[in-house]
Scaffold this motif. Structure first.
Motif, PDB file in Angstrom:
ATOM      1  N   GLY A 372       0.835  -1.196   0.000  1.00 58.36           N
ATOM      2  CA  GLY A 372       0.000   0.000   0.000  1.00 58.36           C
ATOM      3  C   GLY A 372       0.866   1.240   0.000  1.00 58.36           C
ATOM      4  N   VAL A 373       0.410   2.279  -0.678  1.00 59.72           N
ATOM      5  CA  VAL A 373       1.179   3.519  -0.754  1.00 59.72           C
ATOM      6  C   VAL A 373       0.243   4.702  -0.573  1.00 59.72           C
ATOM      7  CG1 VAL A 373       0.993   3.717  -3.278  1.00 59.72           C
ATOM      8  CG2 VAL A 373       2.911   4.795  -2.098  1.00 59.72           C
ATOM      9  N   SER A 374       0.732   5.707   0.093  1.00 66.42           N
ATOM     10  CA  SER A 374      -0.005   6.955   0.277  1.00 66.42           C
ATOM     11  C   SER A 374       1.014   8.072   0.453  1.00 66.42           C
ATOM     12  CB  SER A 374      -0.918   6.854   1.507  1.00 66.42           C
ATOM     13  OG  SER A 374      -1.719   8.001   1.649  1.00 66.42           O
ATOM     14  N   GLU A 375       0.561   9.304   0.333  1.00 67.44           N
ATOM     15  CA  GLU A 375       1.447  10.437   0.534  1.00 67.44           C
ATOM     16  C   GLU A 375       1.306  10.955   1.967  1.00 67.44           C
ATOM     17  OE1 GLU A 375       3.789  11.915  -1.220  1.00 67.44           O
ATOM     18  OE2 GLU A 375       3.573  10.777  -3.098  1.00 67.44           O
ATOM     19  N   ALA A 376       2.333  10.765   2.765  1.00 67.61           N
ATOM     20  CA  ALA A 376       2.418  11.386   4.078  1.00 67.61           C
ATOM     21  C   ALA A 376       2.834  12.847   3.891  1.00 67.61           C
ATOM     22  CB  ALA A 376       3.442  10.654   4.939  1.00 67.61           C
ATOM     23  N   PRO A 377       2.662  13.697   4.899  1.00 62.53           N
ATOM     24  CA  PRO A 377       3.112  15.085   4.750  1.00 62.53           C
ATOM     25  C   PRO A 377       4.558  15.186   4.266  1.00 62.53           C
ATOM     26  CG  PRO A 377       1.806  14.874   6.725  1.00 62.53           C
ATOM     27  CD  PRO A 377       1.980  13.477   6.184  1.00 62.53           C
ATOM     28  N   ARG A 378       5.422  14.294   4.740  1.00 60.78           N
ATOM     29  CA  ARG A 378       6.838  14.364   4.397  1.00 60.78           C
ATOM     30  C   ARG A 378       7.184  13.633   3.117  1.00 60.78           C
ATOM     31  NH1 ARG A 378       5.381  14.692   9.252  1.00 60.78           N
ATOM     32  NH2 ARG A 378       6.410  16.101  10.708  1.00 60.78           N
ATOM     33  N   GLY A 379       6.221  12.930   2.508  1.00 57.79           N
ATOM     34  CA  GLY A 379       6.491  12.277   1.245  1.00 57.79           C
ATOM     35  C   GLY A 379       5.853  10.905   1.146  1.00 57.79           C
ATOM     36  N   THR A 380       6.218  10.189   0.105  1.00 55.16           N
ATOM     37  CA  THR A 380       5.593   8.924  -0.236  1.00 55.16           C
ATOM     38  C   THR A 380       5.918   7.853   0.797  1.00 55.16           C
ATOM     39  OG1 THR A 380       6.045   9.592  -2.522  1.00 55.16           O
ATOM     40  CG2 THR A 380       5.139   7.393  -2.174  1.00 55.16           C
ATOM     41  N   LEU A 381       4.887   7.133   1.233  1.00 54.25           N
ATOM     42  CA  LEU A 381       5.014   6.136   2.285  1.00 54.25           C
ATOM     43  C   LEU A 381       4.553   4.785   1.755  1.00 54.25           C
ATOM     44  CD1 LEU A 381       5.327   5.228   5.287  1.00 54.25           C
ATOM     45  CD2 LEU A 381       2.982   6.061   5.651  1.00 54.25           C
ATOM     46  N   PHE A 382       5.415   3.768   1.890  1.00 50.03           N
ATOM     47  CA  PHE A 382       5.101   2.417   1.448  1.00 50.03           C
ATOM     48  C   PHE A 382       4.949   1.497   2.652  1.00 50.03           C
ATOM     49  CE2 PHE A 382       7.397   4.343  -2.041  1.00 50.03           C
ATOM     50  CZ  PHE A 382       6.858   3.803  -3.199  1.00 50.03           C
ATOM     51  N   HIS A 383       3.917   0.676   2.645  1.00 50.15           N
ATOM     52  CA  HIS A 383       3.762  -0.432   3.583  1.00 50.15           C
ATOM     53  C   HIS A 383       3.692  -1.720   2.768  1.00 50.15           C
ATOM     54  CE1 HIS A 383       2.310   1.327   7.662  1.00 50.15           C
ATOM     55  NE2 HIS A 383       3.034   2.238   7.017  1.00 50.15           N
ATOM     56  N   HIS A 384       4.553  -2.673   3.064  1.00 47.51           N
ATOM     57  CA  HIS A 384       4.602  -3.953   2.357  1.00 47.51           C
ATOM     58  C   HIS A 384       4.457  -5.064   3.386  1.00 47.51           C
ATOM     59  CE1 HIS A 384       7.031  -6.825  -0.508  1.00 47.51           C
ATOM     60  NE2 HIS A 384       5.826  -7.267  -0.226  1.00 47.51           N
ATOM     61  N   ASP A 442      11.711  18.669   7.108  1.00 45.42           N
ATOM     62  CA  ASP A 442      10.830  18.324   8.229  1.00 45.42           C
ATOM     63  C   ASP A 442      10.971  16.844   8.573  1.00 45.42           C
ATOM     64  OD1 ASP A 442       8.940  18.715  10.217  1.00 45.42           O
ATOM     65  OD2 ASP A 442       7.239  18.358   8.875  1.00 45.42           O
ATOM     66  N   PRO A 443      12.191  16.362   8.842  1.00 45.71           N
ATOM     67  CA  PRO A 443      12.376  14.913   9.016  1.00 45.71           C
ATOM     68  C   PRO A 443      11.650  14.391  10.236  1.00 45.71           C
ATOM     69  CG  PRO A 443      14.327  16.084   9.751  1.00 45.71           C
ATOM     70  CD  PRO A 443      13.436  17.111   9.102  1.00 45.71           C
ATOM     71  N   CYS A 444      11.101  13.213  10.104  1.00 40.95           N
ATOM     72  CA  CYS A 444      10.489  12.534  11.235  1.00 40.95           C
ATOM     73  C   CYS A 444      11.329  11.297  11.513  1.00 40.95           C
ATOM     74  CB  CYS A 444       9.044  12.159  10.944  1.00 40.95           C
ATOM     75  SG  CYS A 444       8.210  11.498  12.395  1.00 40.95           S
ATOM     76  N   LEU A 445      12.303  11.444  12.380  1.00 36.92           N
ATOM     77  CA  LEU A 445      13.231  10.340  12.647  1.00 36.92           C
ATOM     78  C   LEU A 445      12.578   9.260  13.493  1.00 36.92           C
ATOM     79  CD1 LEU A 445      16.493  12.403  13.182  1.00 36.92           C
ATOM     80  CD2 LEU A 445      15.492  11.530  11.075  1.00 36.92           C
TER      81      LEU A 445
END
Length: 474
Positions: A372-384, A442-445
């Motif tokens: 699954g993929v979606s756009e988080a505020p900080r950019g593209t987010l993948f869950h596999h 805006d990194p989210c570490l």
């Protein structure tokens, strides 16, 4: 000879980081490294859990980004069920993501970054924060706080909680928008529009007058850009397909499906950071450097699809003389995206599907492997996820937006260091500029490493023999 400086307050980034700066014999910077020094372990302890729990589990990765993980996880769950979610669920999820982008961007711009612009890069660090901004410009600070509150409350009106809302699930969502929630959103939209208009006018005025050096120094270099776009090339934040473009605006790859991400994304590792280094696989590492997030989304799309944000996008491109490539312009892009989100929320409020009770599809385990993929505020987010026949997780891979910006963050820090460091000491003003370079992204570490704890920044300055010349901790 080493020297340690302790600077308070704690830096305005979300995570635990360290920077090493390397000098040649003449005292000039040859390289700077942005280290993430926390262990990445979240994926491993998801194993053995039912996939239906993953939205709630992965939302706990971060209190800033829970909605992003809820959506990416639920979309992965939709594929495991092999269901098409109802139109109402699609629109309700979209509204929650628009609210998430709004509140997160407002936090980044008003709370974390604007003190630098408005109070000065070399101002007293004890006051160079949101509290100093409240003292210096209370109306702007209050407006920024209320804009973030708007986004958070929209999330609450949909999911019953501002953080970790157990609302987005595989197959759709649990409930529609209430009439009370609908009325509250409609009443608060005009104030939110006014705030983002105020911020855009203020920031653009400063770009014309005070921030030209930052545009040139803070990550001004060519890279690829990646993000989701709609069928007509429109700005997208939830669905669509993946596109890569270059710094001249040329499409490098288009119509990419997240199911094939292993064919176009590689993940390198370095011994000095727990954060991976994703890259565009066809170009290799590190030549395949690319950026994601608000600036990338504006660069990969043809248009946004709402009038006021489209006008701002065209102005951004006119100011840049084409494709904006400076990482400093991420701040500008965030404000444009907030405007776009507000316009799209306004449009969605006219859709009766938001109140439909048909907002969840049912199904069993029909696919054992899903992305699954979606756009988080900080950019593209993948869950596999890979699951067994009972739906229990066997393997998880999460590709986080901050990780995908890792190469660009390192290059940005190096560029800033090479511009400001000429000798064996670290002036406080330089430390803040390094931090500000990181804050462009805006990194989210916490998301990237899945670790909790303190959030200091640690910078070390090395000579050619590897000896520490200077050291600064926040």
């Amino acid at each position: 000879m080493t020297r340690t400086l302790v600077i308070d307050p704690v830096t305005r980034i979300e995570g635990h980081a360290k920077i090493s700066i390397y000098l040649d014999e003449a005292g000039e910077v040859t390289e700077a490294r942005f280290h993430v020094v926390e262990y990445r372990g979240f994926e491993k302890f998801c194993e053995g859990r039912p996939f239906t729990e993953m939205a709630g589990i992965t939302a706990r990765i971060c209190g800033i980004c829970p909605v992003s993980h809820l959506l990416a996880s639920a979309k992965t769950g939709d594929k495991i069920l092999a269901v098409k979610i109802p139109p109402a669920a699609d629109k309700l999820r979209r509204m929650m993501n628009l609210a998430q982008i709004t509140q997160s961007h407002a936090l980044s711009f008003f709370h974390l970054s604007s003190p630098d612009f408005l109070l000065g890069w070399d101002s007293d660090p004890a006051k160079r924060n949101v509290f100093g901004l409240i003292e210096a410009n209370p109306d702007l600070a209050r407006a920024g706080i209320r804009l973030r509150q708007f986004g958070q409350t929209v999330i609450e009106k949909l999911g019953a909680r501002k953080i970790h809302a157990a609302w987005t699930v595989p197959g759709g969502v649990r409930s529609p928008l209430s009439q009370e929630g609908h009325e509250w959103i409609a009443e608060r939209l005009p104030e939110s529009f006014a705030t983002v208009r105020l911020a855009l006018d203020l920031f653009k005025g400063m770009l014309d007058d005070q921030l030209q050096a930052e545009i040139e120094v803070f990550g001004q270099f060519p890279t690829l850009y990646m993000g989701l776009v709609g069928k007509d090339g429109a700005w997208e934040h939830y669905d669509g397909h993946l596109r890569f473009t270059d710094s001249q605006g040329h499409i490098v790859a288009d119509q990419l499906n997240e199911e094939d991400y292993l064919q176009f994304l590689g993940e390198a590792v370095e011994p000095w950071s727990y954060l991976k280094f994703p890259y565009y696989l066809p170009r290799g590492y590190p030549e395949g450097i690319y950026r994601v997030g608000p600036l990338a989304r504006l660069n990969v799309c043809d248009h946004i699809g709402v009038p006021r944000a489209d006008q701002e996008l065209q102005e951004l491109r006119d100011r840049a003389g084409g494709v904006p490539t400076s990482s400093f312009l991420y701040h500008y892009a965030r404000l444009i995206e907030i405007l776009a989100c507000l316009e799209k929320i306004e449009q969605l409020l006219e859709d009766p599907d938001l109140h439909s009770t048909r907002c969840r599809a049912q199904g069993g385990v029909n696919q054992l492997n899903a992305i699954g993929v979606s756009e988080a505020p900080r950019g593209t987010l993948f869950h596999h996820y890979q699951v067994d026949e009972n739906g229990l997780i066997e393997k998880v891979n999460l590709i986080i937006a901050t990780g995908q910006n890792n190469l660009a963050m390192n290059k940005t820090v190096t560029q800033i260091a090479q511009h400001y460091i000429h000798g064996n000491e670290i002036p406080e003003g330089f430390l803040n500029r390094v931090e500000a370079g990181i804050r462009c992204f805006d990194p989210c570490l916490s998301c990237s490493t899945h670790a909790a704890g303190q959030m200091p920044l640690h910078i070390q300055l090395f000579d050619t023999n590897g000896q520490v010349l200077d050291e600064v901790k926040r």
